[in-house]
Design an enzyme around this catalytic site. Structure first.
Site, short mmCIF file in Angstrom:
data_model
loop_
_atom_site.label_atom_id
_atom_site.label_comp_id
_atom_site.label_asym_id
_atom_site.label_seq_id
_atom_site.Cartn_x
_atom_site.Cartn_y
_atom_site.Cartn_z
N HIS A 96 -0.48 0.29 -42.26
CA HIS A 96 -1.58 1.24 -42.44
C HIS A 96 -1.98 1.41 -43.91
O HIS A 96 -3.15 1.60 -44.22
CB HIS A 96 -1.16 2.59 -41.86
CG HIS A 96 -2.23 3.64 -41.92
ND1 HIS A 96 -3.20 3.75 -40.94
CD2 HIS A 96 -2.51 4.58 -42.85
CE1 HIS A 96 -4.01 4.75 -41.27
NE2 HIS A 96 -3.62 5.26 -42.42
N ASN A 136 -16.19 -2.53 -45.25
CA ASN A 136 -16.45 -1.34 -46.04
C ASN A 136 -15.08 -0.79 -46.41
O ASN A 136 -14.26 -0.55 -45.54
CB ASN A 136 -17.19 -0.29 -45.23
CG ASN A 136 -18.58 -0.75 -44.83
OD1 ASN A 136 -19.20 -1.55 -45.53
ND2 ASN A 136 -19.06 -0.26 -43.70
N HIS A 149 -9.18 -2.99 -42.48
CA HIS A 149 -9.90 -3.74 -41.45
C HIS A 149 -11.29 -4.13 -41.93
O HIS A 149 -11.85 -3.51 -42.82
CB HIS A 149 -10.02 -2.91 -40.17
CG HIS A 149 -10.96 -1.74 -40.27
ND1 HIS A 149 -10.65 -0.58 -40.95
CD2 HIS A 149 -12.21 -1.55 -39.78
CE1 HIS A 149 -11.66 0.27 -40.87
NE2 HIS A 149 -12.64 -0.30 -40.17
N GLN A 151 -15.22 -5.80 -40.26
CA GLN A 151 -16.03 -5.73 -39.06
C GLN A 151 -16.93 -6.96 -38.94
O GLN A 151 -17.24 -7.60 -39.94
CB GLN A 151 -16.92 -4.48 -39.09
CG GLN A 151 -16.13 -3.19 -39.13
CD GLN A 151 -17.07 -2.00 -39.03
OE1 GLN A 151 -17.67 -1.77 -37.98
NE2 GLN A 151 -17.21 -1.26 -40.11
ZN LIG Z 1 -3.27 2.69 -39.20
#
Ligand SMILES: [Zn+2]
Ligand SMILES: [Zn+2]
Ligand SMILES: [Zn+2]
Length: 341
Positions: A96, A136, A149, A151
């Protein structure tokens, strides 16, 4: 469901996706929907204990393949169309608190492979005219989930920004037979040398002569490859290498995890021939003009389309090169992951 409305003044489609208003907004880290599902924990988007790279359809998509013909028919001047397309999320890591900049080159290499595969697959349906890969990063960009992440939007039209670039490249080719606008720009930057930041074997990163954002950087393929899918093995390897160098330079600039928009421009998937017109490249637009201050797209930029930039590209490149040197020095000391989050 999404619908498109034509803006006849700017000659572009505007997408309305009211269903996206419901999307998750910055949940606390322990409720991140992009983390692996912990044993006995709440179900996330990834029902596994861990993962490397994961791609799945966005739960709050701006486009879907089955979007219906809108009830609102518009007019001849302002037609509407169904918002048909595909939106995917690409998770870079199960961690994370990581960022792309902190990932090993090996992982970025895997990501390049995944993106090439998605470009091919998402570009296949007839309705999809353009596969747009982007990231972004940071709250300054309006990111709603911190988990690292990117997209992918598979649009049912060629969006106006890449369309404008493609028109320019087409016009250039007509006045300069056999020549690619992007190839010419890259060789001009290489000859000049003042704005180059990273030179790999197959890719080069530079601050463009006409940067719109103070610390904008572009990464160009040295060969005129139309898309990420067209890159050969050694080129994919080098793209990962140069991406990593650009990312660590950005973080070393002010010793903080720099927010940015990263976008990939490449050939549309509408069956036309883009050989020598589309040239695969990556563009980075960081919103910062100093460590603390952001550049806002205000009246001149938004209302007139005229960018006013506070930092000369040659000044920005000096800082970015120095940052690149610091990043290289600290990675040889094994401290490349010194700054977290
Ligand atoms: Zn996460
Ligand atoms: Zn080219
Ligand atoms: Zn571009």
């Amino acid at each position: 469901m999404s619908q498109l409305r034509w803006d006849p003044l700017l000659q572009e489609w505007v997408t309305y996706a009211p269903q996206r208003q419901e999307r998750t907004f910055l949940p606390p880290a322990e409720w991140c929907p992009l983390c692996p599902t912990k044993p006995g924990g709440f179900p996330t988007e990834v029902p596994r204990a861990s993962y490397e790279i994961v791609v799945f359809e966005n739960r709050f998509p701006s486009y879907t393949l089955d979007a219906p013909v809108p009830d609102e028919v518009g007019s001849e001047l302002t037609p509407t169309a169904p918002g048909r397309g595909i939106c995917e999320v690409v998770l870079y890591s199960a961690n994370h608190n990581s960022t792309l900049a902190q990932m090993e080159e090996r992982r970025i290499r895997q990501l390049v492979e995944v993106l090439a595969d998605r470009y091919r697959e998402l570009g296949a349906p007839e309705v999809v005219k353009y596969v747009f890969i982007f990231e972004n990063k940071g709250e300054a960009i309006g990111v709603t989930l911190h988990h690292p992440h990117g997209q992918i939007y598979a649009y049912p039209f060629i969006p106006s920004r890449p369309a404008r670039e493609l028109r320019a490249a087409q016009a250039y080719r007509e006045t300069h037979p056999g020549q690619c606008l992007h190839c010419s720009l890259l060789s001009q930057e290489q000859r000049d040398g003042r704005r180059m930041v990273v030179e790999g074997e197959h890719f080069a990163a530079f601050v463009p002569f006409f940067a719109h954002f103070p610390y904008e950087m572009h990464i160009y393929a040295k060969r005129c490859a139309p898309s990420i899918m067209h890159l050969e093995r050694a080129e994919r390897q080098d793209l990962a290498h140069v991406l990593k160098q650009v990312l660590v330079s950005y973080d070393a600039l002010w010793n903080m995890s720099l927010p940015y928009m990263m976008v990939m421009h490449q050939a549309p998937t509408d069956e036309e021939d883009y050989e020598g017109v589309a040239h695969f490249h990556v563009e980075f637009y960081p919103p910062n003009r100093t460590r603390e201050k952001l550049k806002y797209l205000a009246g001149s930029e938004t209302g007139a389309g005229a960018f006013i930039v506070d930092v000369m590209p040659e000044e920005a490149v000096a800082q970015l090169r120095a940052a690149h040197e610091r990043a290289k020095a600290s990675s040889t000391e094994g401290a490349s992951n010194a700054f977290q989050g």
